[in-house]
Scaffold this active site. Structure first.
Site, PDB file in Angstrom:
ATOM      1  N   HIS A 126       0.874  -1.184   0.000  1.00 43.41           N
ATOM      2  CA  HIS A 126       0.000   0.000   0.000  1.00 43.41           C
ATOM      3  C   HIS A 126       0.914   1.238   0.000  1.00 43.41           C
ATOM      4  O   HIS A 126       2.023   1.194   0.527  1.00 43.41           O
ATOM      5  CB  HIS A 126      -0.829  -0.054   1.284  1.00 43.41           C
ATOM      6  CG  HIS A 126      -1.885   0.989   1.422  1.00 43.41           C
ATOM      7  ND1 HIS A 126      -1.606   2.281   1.815  1.00 43.41           N
ATOM      8  CD2 HIS A 126      -3.228   0.937   1.243  1.00 43.41           C
ATOM      9  CE1 HIS A 126      -2.740   2.965   1.877  1.00 43.41           C
ATOM     10  NE2 HIS A 126      -3.735   2.181   1.524  1.00 43.41           N
ATOM     11  N   ASP A 203       3.220  -4.825   7.943  1.00 42.97           N
ATOM     12  CA  ASP A 203       2.010  -4.026   7.803  1.00 42.97           C
ATOM     13  C   ASP A 203       0.826  -4.982   7.931  1.00 42.97           C
ATOM     14  O   ASP A 203       0.523  -5.746   7.012  1.00 42.97           O
ATOM     15  CB  ASP A 203       2.033  -3.327   6.434  1.00 42.97           C
ATOM     16  CG  ASP A 203       0.732  -2.571   6.162  1.00 42.97           C
ATOM     17  OD1 ASP A 203      -0.202  -2.658   6.984  1.00 42.97           O
ATOM     18  OD2 ASP A 203       0.656  -1.903   5.109  1.00 42.97           O
ATOM     19  N   GLN A 206      -4.358  -5.168   6.784  1.00 40.84           N
ATOM     20  CA  GLN A 206      -5.378  -6.074   6.236  1.00 40.84           C
ATOM     21  C   GLN A 206      -5.399  -7.433   6.926  1.00 40.84           C
ATOM     22  O   GLN A 206      -6.405  -8.131   6.883  1.00 40.84           O
ATOM     23  CB  GLN A 206      -5.150  -6.283   4.723  1.00 40.84           C
ATOM     24  CG  GLN A 206      -5.358  -5.042   3.888  1.00 40.84           C
ATOM     25  CD  GLN A 206      -6.785  -4.494   3.956  1.00 40.84           C
ATOM     26  OE1 GLN A 206      -7.746  -5.214   4.237  1.00 40.84           O
ATOM     27  NE2 GLN A 206      -6.935  -3.201   3.717  1.00 40.84           N
ATOM     28  N   LYS A 229     -10.436  -0.756  10.494  1.00 37.64           N
ATOM     29  CA  LYS A 229     -10.648  -1.887   9.583  1.00 37.64           C
ATOM     30  C   LYS A 229     -11.052  -3.144  10.347  1.00 37.64           C
ATOM     31  O   LYS A 229     -11.226  -4.200   9.768  1.00 37.64           O
ATOM     32  CB  LYS A 229      -9.374  -2.155   8.787  1.00 37.64           C
ATOM     33  CG  LYS A 229      -9.011  -1.035   7.810  1.00 37.64           C
ATOM     34  CD  LYS A 229      -7.783  -1.415   7.014  1.00 37.64           C
ATOM     35  CE  LYS A 229      -7.149  -0.236   6.299  1.00 37.64           C
ATOM     36  NZ  LYS A 229      -7.913   0.259   5.166  1.00 37.64           N
ATOM     37  N   CYS A 369      -4.784   2.561  -3.593  1.00 39.10           N
ATOM     38  CA  CYS A 369      -3.535   3.037  -2.956  1.00 39.10           C
ATOM     39  C   CYS A 369      -2.426   1.995  -3.109  1.00 39.10           C
ATOM     40  O   CYS A 369      -1.605   1.812  -2.203  1.00 39.10           O
ATOM     41  CB  CYS A 369      -3.734   3.386  -1.493  1.00 39.10           C
ATOM     42  SG  CYS A 369      -4.847   4.755  -1.242  1.00 39.10           S
TER      43      CYS A 369
HETATM   44  N1  PLP Z   1      -1.610  -0.871   4.572  1.00 37.28           N
HETATM   45  C1  PLP Z   1      -2.548  -1.590   3.970  1.00 37.28           C
HETATM   46  C2  PLP Z   1      -2.220  -2.954   3.461  1.00 37.28           C
HETATM   47  C3  PLP Z   1      -3.827  -1.049   3.820  1.00 37.28           C
HETATM   48  O1  PLP Z   1      -4.774  -1.763   3.201  1.00 37.28           O
HETATM   49  C4  PLP Z   1      -4.103   0.231   4.305  1.00 37.28           C
HETATM   50  C5  PLP Z   1      -5.430   0.855   4.112  1.00 37.28           C
HETATM   51  O2  PLP Z   1      -6.183   0.492   3.255  1.00 37.28           O
HETATM   52  C6  PLP Z   1      -3.087   0.930   4.953  1.00 37.28           C
HETATM   53  C7  PLP Z   1      -1.849   0.350   5.069  1.00 37.28           C
HETATM   54  C8  PLP Z   1      -3.317   2.293   5.501  1.00 37.28           C
HETATM   55  O3  PLP Z   1      -4.239   2.256   6.526  1.00 37.28           O
HETATM   56  P1  PLP Z   1      -4.770   3.613   7.151  1.00 37.28           P
HETATM   57  O4  PLP Z   1      -5.411   4.380   6.027  1.00 37.28           O
HETATM   58  O5  PLP Z   1      -5.738   3.175   8.196  1.00 37.28           O
HETATM   59  O6  PLP Z   1      -3.585   4.314   7.697  1.00 37.28           O
END
Ligand code: PLP
Length: 415
Positions: A126, A203, A206, A229, A369
């Site tokens: 992401h 990370d 998800q 999430k 993203c």
């Molecule tokens: N990393 C992953 C794999 C994500 O799917 C997301 C959000 O969709 C993020 C990071 C970023 O999360 P946040 O927008 O809650 O900071």
């Protein structure tokens, strides 16, 4: 099933928004990778805080402040239990995953990485696990390298073994791709990285909401995820880190609560995790996040994962029958979470999203993203369906019918 039996109707009754209609049709909410819906238990906890004991935390001697402090700190303990951490000192509350990664890039990256050191990420990330490292590269001269993905959306592990080496000082990798649902073998990558003394950030934005999590088994040094999430409110993220790392890292933001002493010349830092929580935190939402953790723990993450996998299997099989569809991602259901990314020949994903919305079916269309993933396939966007624990097989039926409708509708428009 752990504490309570999987009762789909009871679960759905806990989510008031699922009762609403959209465009005259029952809402089918399939945009859970972007954010999940919230159960009444979370909403009630949020309201209870504001109604009964709203106060600032940590600095108050009065009863309300002490109650709020206790409720806030108790959530740290629940996070510890949820991810198999060792101690509440290892849990830092941030605004979201993005802020947690930026915290590590700033506080760890700027203190411990030297020009020429390598940071390895992957093509599946992401943007929030790409851009902070690009900023660090541009500022500090670290070298940013990417483990490529294969055509089926899995990571090229042979390349990972080639790229991760003695120069790799930090590996930052998603455990589940939000664009494709790919589950990355992070424990294997972490073991490989640790052979070279590499620090590993996972990370979990998800994965933590959808899979059982045990930081010891992951072998990570940092794990980051977002409350919103996983049934919790927006505005709360978690950074878990090995205690020694948090101790060694300088602060990220300066201000109230993160200090022990301040003179006009200099300051000293509060103990971890408070050293990393400058200013008044998001007290109400952290407290409500506790109710989300309780909800998930009561269902059991194994059961959540099984449920989503069942929906995924049926959705993939039935969507494959839609004329002109391309389904992205691995065919191996064990290697992916409840995400289906797809395209329809000759139709922009935004148009698919629009037609589905007309049928009450909420999906996401765009680059998610994760533009490097889109670039890998030479496309600008996909339509993405993402499941959660309240979704049903009947909703998969509604989805498949709506996608057929989109294919027919645009097929007719084209001729
Ligand atoms: N990393 C992953 C794999 C994500 O799917 C997301 C959000 O969709 C993020 C990071 C970023 O999360 P946040 O927008 O809650 O900071």
């Amino acid at each position: 099933m752990s504490i309570r039996e999987w009762d789909q109707d009871a679960i759905r009754r806990d989510f008031p928004v699922l009762r609403r209609e959209v465009n005259g049709r029952p809402l089918v909410y399939l945009d859970n990778a972007a954010t999940s819906q919230k159960p009444v238990q979370v909403i009630a906890e949020l309201t209870r805080y504001y109604r009964d004991y709203n106060a600032n935390i940590h600095r108050g001697v009065h009863t309300l402040s002490q109650e709020a402090t206790a409720a806030y700190e108790a959530v740290r303990d629940r996070v510890v239990a949820f991810i198999g951490a060792r101690a509440p000192e290892e849990i830092v509350f941030t605004r979201n995953t993005t802020e947690a990664i930026n915290l590590v890039a700033h506080a760890y990256g700027r203190a411990f990485l030297q020009p020429g050191d390598e940071v390895v990420i992957t093509e599946l990330e992401h943007h929030s696990n790409i851009v902070p490292w690009q900023l660090l590269r541009d500022e500090r001269g670290v070298v940013l390298r990417y483990v490529p993905m294969l055509a089926d959306g899995t990571l090229d592990m042979a390349e990972a073994r080639r790229i991760i080496g003695p120069r790799t000082k930090l590996l930052a990798v998603t455990q589940m791709s939000n664009a494709l649902g790919t589950i990355v073998p992070v424990a294997e990558l972490a073991a490989l990285a640790h052979q070279h003394g590499t620090v590993v950030l996972v990370d979990g934005a998800q994965s933590v909401p959808h899979l059982p999590t045990d930081v010891a088994a992951l072998g990570a040094d940092f794990l980051v995820f977002s409350a919103h999430k996983m049934l919790g409110p927006t505005g709360v993220g978690v950074l878990w880190a090995r205690g020694e790392l948090l101790e060694a890292m300088p602060p990220f933001l300066g201000g109230g609560d993160m200090i022990l002493t301040v003179t006009m010349e200099h300051s000293t830092w509060n103990a971890v995790p408070h050293k990393f929580e400058a200013g008044t935190p998001n007290i109400a939402d952290v407290i409500a996040f506790g109710a989300a953790l309780d909800y998930l723990a009561a269902l059991g993450m194994d059961a959540v994962c099984r449920h989503e996998r069942e929906l995924l299997g049926v959705a993939l099989e039935r969507l494959a029958t839609v004329p002109g569809i391309t389904l992205y991602g691995s065919a191996d259901l064990d290697a992916r979470g409840g995400v289906v990314s797809f395209g329809l020949e000759g139709i922009h994903p935004h148009d698919i999203g629009q037609v589905l919305d007309g049928a009450g079916v909420a999906i996401r269309a765009g680059h998610h993203c994760a533009q490097p993933v889109m670039q890998h396939y030479g496309i600008a966007a996909t339509a993405r369906v993402s499941f959660y624990l309240y979704n049903t097989l009947a909703e998969v039926d509604a989805l498949v019918a709506a996608v057929h409708e989109a294919a027919r509708f645009f097929g007719r428009v084209r001729v």
